[in-house]
Design a protein around this motif. Structure first.
Motif, short mmCIF file in Angstrom:
data_model
loop_
_atom_site.label_atom_id
_atom_site.label_comp_id
_atom_site.label_asym_id
_atom_site.label_seq_id
_atom_site.Cartn_x
_atom_site.Cartn_y
_atom_site.Cartn_z
N VAL A 80 0.84 -1.20 0.00
CA VAL A 80 0.00 0.00 0.00
C VAL A 80 0.88 1.26 0.00
O VAL A 80 0.69 2.17 -0.81
N GLN A 81 1.88 1.31 0.90
CA GLN A 81 2.68 2.54 0.98
C GLN A 81 3.47 2.78 -0.31
O GLN A 81 3.64 3.93 -0.73
N HIS A 82 3.91 1.71 -0.96
CA HIS A 82 4.66 1.91 -2.20
C HIS A 82 3.74 2.28 -3.35
O HIS A 82 4.15 3.00 -4.26
N HIS A 123 0.09 0.20 5.89
CA HIS A 123 1.24 0.58 5.05
C HIS A 123 1.85 -0.62 4.32
O HIS A 123 2.20 -0.52 3.15
N ARG A 124 2.00 -1.74 5.04
CA ARG A 124 2.75 -2.87 4.48
C ARG A 124 1.86 -3.96 3.90
O ARG A 124 2.32 -5.05 3.58
N THR A 125 0.58 -3.65 3.76
CA THR A 125 -0.35 -4.63 3.20
C THR A 125 -0.25 -4.62 1.67
O THR A 125 0.03 -3.59 1.07
N GLN A 175 -4.74 -8.32 -0.35
CA GLN A 175 -5.29 -8.48 1.00
C GLN A 175 -6.36 -7.43 1.32
O GLN A 175 -6.85 -7.38 2.44
N LEU A 176 -6.68 -6.60 0.33
CA LEU A 176 -7.63 -5.50 0.57
C LEU A 176 -8.98 -5.80 -0.06
O LEU A 176 -9.06 -6.44 -1.12
N SER A 177 -10.05 -5.27 0.55
CA SER A 177 -11.37 -5.32 -0.10
C SER A 177 -11.38 -4.28 -1.22
O SER A 177 -10.48 -3.43 -1.30
N GLY A 178 -12.43 -4.33 -2.06
CA GLY A 178 -12.53 -3.36 -3.16
C GLY A 178 -12.58 -1.92 -2.63
O GLY A 178 -11.94 -1.02 -3.18
N GLY A 179 -13.33 -1.73 -1.53
CA GLY A 179 -13.44 -0.39 -0.96
C GLY A 179 -12.10 0.10 -0.43
O GLY A 179 -11.73 1.27 -0.60
N VAL A 232 -6.96 3.35 -1.17
CA VAL A 232 -5.53 3.49 -1.50
C VAL A 232 -5.37 4.36 -2.75
O VAL A 232 -4.51 5.24 -2.81
N ALA A 233 -6.24 4.11 -3.74
CA ALA A 233 -6.16 4.91 -4.97
C ALA A 233 -6.43 6.38 -4.66
O ALA A 233 -5.77 7.27 -5.21
#
Ligand SMILES: Nc1ncnc2c1ncn2[C@@H]1O[C@H](COP(=O)(O)OP(=O)(O)O)[C@@H](O)[C@H]1O
Ligand SMILES: [Mg+2]
Length: 276
Positions: free
Chosen positions: A112-114, A150-152, A156-160, A165-166
């Motif tokens: 996510v953070q990158h 940050h490190r996910t 591992q994320l849901s669509g929402g 993140v976007a």
């Protein structure tokens, strides 16, 4: 540049002041080349968005909403007219403009953070020191409620969460104008409501201007300070409404019912007037 495509017949739709506006679109028109010949997708578009203002662009599928948004975003050239961002004429992607689409389009091999950092490291962005980069990423993830992710990885994320993140990737760049193309239309009603409330908070915090394309009257009523209805063949601004109901509008849905009916009637009119 082409000769004038059609005489401008759209009403000139502008806010109170154009000189300091975040966005001014002046008589914009675009044609696509098709096997059947040139196709005018939109024509005679005038609009203004002030800083801190959310303008919703509403219209039936195929009326040219996405084409207009990507032209304003500098992703494709206009054939006629001008676009001004804070008074500067723009003709190409500009770092002051943030784009958000229906798809989060995260890179699956980056955390996510990158993914958020990527938006800050594009060649046309000003270079940031490592601490400044870190602080922008932290702040953006905090704004979208993902400060613990940050490190996910995207899988591992849901669509929402992926769309959050976007949004973080875009707002980390501190845009003056957010252009959004149906950013929440893939979500269920509850996630959509959460995302809409999140967006309202972000725009209030960032004081940026926002132009949000939607085909959902309720979304426009919930978010828009102004609502523009687009007709089709070619796409033009058909009507404008100023929504004065205060936020949070979820508490005022009954007050918005008559406006909803008015917009629905106007949408039916434009659909009856123009065959696809
Ligand atoms: N690159 C293109 N070339 C030719 N026609 C296109 C292109 N992009 C969109 N169109 C056509 O322009 C019209 C408007 O499309 P679009 O801007 O995607 O509308 P909306 O976002 O309102 O659904 C549609 O008829 C679509 O098929
Ligand atoms: Mg579209």
């Amino acid at each position: 540049m082409n000769a004038r495509l059609h005489p401008s017949s759209s009403p000139v739709v502008q806010g109170n002041s154009t000189d300091r506006a975040a966005l001014v679109v002046d008589d914009l028109a675009k044609q696509y080349a098709t096997p059947q010949g040139p196709f005018t997708v939109f024509d005679g578009i005038h609009l203004t968005v002030q800083s801190g203002e959310i303008v919703c662009l509403l219209g039936a599928s195929g009326c040219g909403k996405s084409s207009l948004l990507s032209t304003i975003g500098g992703l494709q050239p206009a054939d006629w007219g001008h676009i001004y961002l804070q008074g500067d004429r723009i003709q190409a992607p500009d770092p002051r403009i943030g784009l958000i689409f229906q798809e989060a389009a995260l890179l699956p091999w980056l955390t996510v953070q990158h993914n958020v950092a990527l938006g800050l490291q594009l060649s046309h962005m000003p270079r940031l020191s490592r601490p400044a980069l870190r602080s922008r990423i932290d702040q953006a993830l905090l704004s979208v409620g993902l400060e613990k992710f940050h490190r996910t990885y995207p899988r591992q994320l849901s669509g929402g969460m992926a769309q959050r993140v976007a949004i973080a990737r875009t707002i980390a760049r501190d845009p003056q104008l957010l252009l959004m193309d149906e950013p929440f239309s893939a979500f269920d009603a509850i996630t959509r409501l959460e995302m809409q409330q999140l967006l309202l908070g972000i725009i209030a915090q960032q004081r940026c201007a926002a132009l949000l394309v939607t085909h959902d009257i309720d979304e426009a009523l919930l978010l828009g300070d102004r609502i523009l209805l687009m007709s089709r063949n070619p796409g033009r601004i058909y009507r404008e409404w100023v929504v004065t109901t205060p936020q949070p509008r979820v508490r005022h849905t009954e007050d918005l019912m008559s406006l909803r009916a008015e917009i629905f009637t106007a949408l039916s009119e434009v659909m009856a007037r123009s065959t696809p």
